[in-house]
Enzyme design. Sequence first.
Site, PDB file in Angstrom:
ATOM      1  N   ASP A  32     -26.057  14.233  15.543  1.00 43.81           N
ATOM      2  CA  ASP A  32     -27.220  13.359  15.401  1.00 43.81           C
ATOM      3  C   ASP A  32     -28.206  14.021  14.443  1.00 43.81           C
ATOM      4  OD1 ASP A  32     -26.729  11.170  17.370  1.00 43.81           O
ATOM      5  OD2 ASP A  32     -26.646  12.847  18.766  1.00 43.81           O
ATOM      6  N   ASP A 172     -23.206   3.642  20.472  1.00 45.65           N
ATOM      7  CA  ASP A 172     -23.953   4.881  20.724  1.00 45.65           C
ATOM      8  C   ASP A 172     -25.247   4.556  21.450  1.00 45.65           C
ATOM      9  OD1 ASP A 172     -25.334   7.272  20.669  1.00 45.65           O
ATOM     10  OD2 ASP A 172     -25.283   7.516  18.496  1.00 45.65           O
TER      11      ASP A 172
END
Length: 209
Positions: A32, A172
Amino acid sequence: MKIAASFLDIKEPKMEELKYLDSLDIDYIHLDVMDGIFVENKTYTYEEFYDITRFTTKPKDIHLMVSDVKKYIDEFAQMKPKFITFHYEAVSEVSSVINYIKELGIGVGISIKPTTDVSEVVKYLPYLDLILVMSVEPGRGGQAFIEESIKKIEQLYTLREKENYHYQIEVDGGINNETIKKCNKADICVVGSYITRQDYKEAIRKLRD
């Protein structure tokens, strides 16, 4: 279904914990990448990400939540990841960025926020290797799964079947052993805090079950 494990919530010693996570039954290590501009939070620099992940063996799945997309592509391409995914909302020349990643020999993905409709990215679908549906607002972990995301996953699945596209569908945000069941049309689920806030191996077993 494949599992991409996000390590954002892993506490110190991060490198040792990540090496253990990498040894378990996951398919990708999910990075991320946040710049504090496109999203409120900021994660590591490229050099820090490289240092933390250099001993991992699983393919890397890189999610850019950044505004200066090409700068970050140039940096993270050095890791030779399986995918680099950028946000549709972050760029004006979407096709140019798709081609830029493809020319590097890396799988290209587009991510869409919960407020972005699938119809906005339909024309890019033939050129994608992956499309990432955000089932929470991007930028921080531990949020609750947004139920409306299921419709987007199903739309993308139907379009792929109808048009014989080859992209993988990834989801996600807010994924746990219950919400993963609702995402059965997805190919990859990104899972972070559900794994890292308990026994990693047991959490992955529950997800697989």
